[in-house]
Design a protein around this motif. Structure first.
Motif, mmCIF file in Angstrom:
data_model
loop_
_atom_site.group_PDB
_atom_site.id
_atom_site.type_symbol
_atom_site.label_atom_id
_atom_site.label_comp_id
_atom_site.label_asym_id
_atom_site.label_seq_id
_atom_site.Cartn_x
_atom_site.Cartn_y
_atom_site.Cartn_z
ATOM 1 N N PRO A 1 -6.879 -3.670 5.376
ATOM 2 C CA PRO A 1 -5.842 -4.080 6.339
ATOM 3 C C PRO A 1 -4.451 -3.514 6.010
ATOM 4 O O PRO A 1 -3.779 -2.958 6.875
ATOM 5 C CB PRO A 1 -5.898 -5.604 6.261
ATOM 6 N N VAL A 2 -4.018 -3.664 4.778
ATOM 7 C CA VAL A 2 -2.689 -3.156 4.417
ATOM 8 C C VAL A 2 -2.679 -1.626 4.386
ATOM 9 O O VAL A 2 -1.674 -0.978 4.684
ATOM 10 C CB VAL A 2 -2.214 -3.734 3.052
ATOM 11 N N ILE A 3 -3.818 -1.039 4.072
ATOM 12 C CA ILE A 3 -3.921 0.421 4.060
ATOM 13 C C ILE A 3 -3.783 0.951 5.490
ATOM 14 O O ILE A 3 -3.148 1.978 5.727
ATOM 15 C CB ILE A 3 -5.277 0.870 3.450
ATOM 16 N N GLN A 4 -4.339 0.211 6.442
ATOM 17 C CA GLN A 4 -4.229 0.635 7.843
ATOM 18 C C GLN A 4 -2.780 0.606 8.295
ATOM 19 O O GLN A 4 -2.311 1.526 8.980
ATOM 20 C CB GLN A 4 -5.054 -0.292 8.742
ATOM 21 N N LYS A 5 -2.054 -0.448 7.915
ATOM 22 C CA LYS A 5 -0.634 -0.527 8.282
ATOM 23 C C LYS A 5 0.111 0.662 7.694
ATOM 24 O O LYS A 5 1.009 1.235 8.315
ATOM 25 C CB LYS A 5 -0.006 -1.820 7.732
ATOM 26 N N ILE B 1 -14.046 4.606 9.346
ATOM 27 C CA ILE B 1 -13.185 4.095 10.417
ATOM 28 C C ILE B 1 -12.127 5.106 10.860
ATOM 29 O O ILE B 1 -11.593 4.990 11.958
ATOM 30 C CB ILE B 1 -12.516 2.744 10.051
ATOM 31 N N TYR B 2 -11.855 6.115 10.035
ATOM 32 C CA TYR B 2 -10.909 7.155 10.444
ATOM 33 C C TYR B 2 -11.634 8.466 10.759
ATOM 34 O O TYR B 2 -11.005 9.442 11.133
ATOM 35 C CB TYR B 2 -9.864 7.410 9.347
ATOM 36 N N ALA C 1 0.852 -1.189 0.000
ATOM 37 C CA ALA C 1 0.000 0.000 0.000
ATOM 38 C C ALA C 1 0.884 1.234 0.000
ATOM 39 O O ALA C 1 2.005 1.214 0.527
ATOM 40 C CB ALA C 1 -0.900 0.011 1.231
ATOM 41 N N GLY C 2 0.402 2.287 -0.609
ATOM 42 C CA GLY C 2 1.149 3.530 -0.652
ATOM 43 C C GLY C 2 0.200 4.698 -0.438
ATOM 44 O O GLY C 2 -0.931 4.677 -0.910
ATOM 45 N N LYS D 1 1.733 4.798 9.667
ATOM 46 C CA LYS D 1 3.051 5.456 9.549
ATOM 47 C C LYS D 1 2.933 6.932 9.196
ATOM 48 O O LYS D 1 3.922 7.661 9.184
ATOM 49 C CB LYS D 1 3.883 4.751 8.474
ATOM 50 N N LEU D 2 1.721 7.331 8.863
ATOM 51 C CA LEU D 2 1.513 8.726 8.465
ATOM 52 C C LEU D 2 1.416 9.627 9.689
ATOM 53 O O LEU D 2 0.650 9.367 10.611
ATOM 54 C CB LEU D 2 0.215 8.807 7.652
ATOM 55 N N ASN D 3 2.229 10.675 9.690
ATOM 56 C CA ASN D 3 2.189 11.623 10.806
ATOM 57 C C ASN D 3 1.136 12.678 10.523
ATOM 58 O O ASN D 3 1.128 13.273 9.456
ATOM 59 C CB ASN D 3 3.547 12.297 10.984
ATOM 60 N N GLY D 4 0.264 12.909 11.477
ATOM 61 C CA GLY D 4 -0.768 13.904 11.254
ATOM 62 C C GLY D 4 -1.912 13.376 10.424
ATOM 63 O O GLY D 4 -1.881 12.250 9.932
#
Length: 227
Positions: A92-96, A130-131, A55-56, A100-103
């Motif tokens: 799932p992979v998007i959540q991982k 979910i976010y 995911a990116g 790592k994203l700050n902010g």
DNA sequence: GCGACAG
DNA sequence: ATCTTGTCGC
């Protein structure tokens, strides 16, 4: 960035469908989102015969579309691809990745549908709920609904009607190219969703956020496979 | 039962 | 989504 709602993704199709209908009640397509300063594009990639997903996510300034930051992640996936249940395969992979994203970006644009979905809960809506974040679905092909061919010029659009309701728009992001299918994910109106997607489109059919995320995740995957 | 069907 | 080279068009 952490999700506000946590739930299992290891569900049967029946359970997944029930969850989609339950969570779709939390989707809002009413609000004005306020001034947008940053937009985050997300995309997932994998190789043919494997179940290893990548995911990116790329954060860009709005409306300048300057890249501000980016993150990637890798995960193993077992949920199959079944139209209508894409989010259970990709989130799932998007959540991982987003962990790592700050902010928190102002808006998230995902490769897939928002409410233009059998249960009004496509990938973009699922992420948005979910976010608890403003999200937009921008798919390269339609999933549900009917629409007329939009005007051939960039900016041309025509509503997507599903079960008697307008769920989004077929939008021309560039002259004489196939349209993309935009629908609100969460916390944004149908109109703001299209305008925002269009504002993110530069000289390519795919809006910059998801286009950049697509390029990032593919490079990440290929680099990972060369080892 | 048949056809449609995000990535 | 991915597998793949050249090729036609703006």
């Amino acid at each position: 960035m952490k999700p506000v709602i946590r739930h299992s993704f290891n569900l049967s199709f029946g359970e997944a469908a029930n969850l989609q209908e339950k969570l779709s009640a939390k989707v809002s397509t009413a609000g004005k989102s306020g001034k947008i300063k940053t937009v985050c594009g997300i995309d997932v990639s994998y190789s043919r015969g494997t179940n290893i997903f990548f995911a990116g996510a790329v954060v860009l300034s709005f409306p300048d579309m300057e890249i501000l930051s980016s993150v990637t992640a890798k995960d193993t996936v077992f949920f199959p691809y079944v139209p209508g249940f894409l989010s259970f395969r990709e989130i799932p992979v998007i959540q991982k990745c987003l962990l790592k994203l700050n902010g928190k970006p102002d808006v998230i644009i995902a490769d897939g549908q928002g409410i233009a979905h059998p249960r009004k809960f496509g990938l973009a809506s699922h992420i948005g709920v979910i976010y608890n974040i403003v999200s937009i679905g921008c798919a390269k092909s339609p999933l549900v609904g009917e629409f007329d061919e939009p005007p051939a010029k960039k900016g041309g659009k025509s509503p997507i009607i599903y079960k008697g309701a307008k769920v989004g728009y077929a939008l021309r992001t560039k002259d004489n190219v196939k349209p993309v299918f935009v629908s609100p994910g969460n916390l944004i109106s149908r109109e703001d969703a299209v305008q925002t997607a269009l504002a993110c489109a530069r000289r390519y059919r795919i809006p910059e956020p998801t286009r950049q995320a697509h390029m990032l995740v593919n490079n990440f995957r290929k680099k990972h496979e060369k080892r």
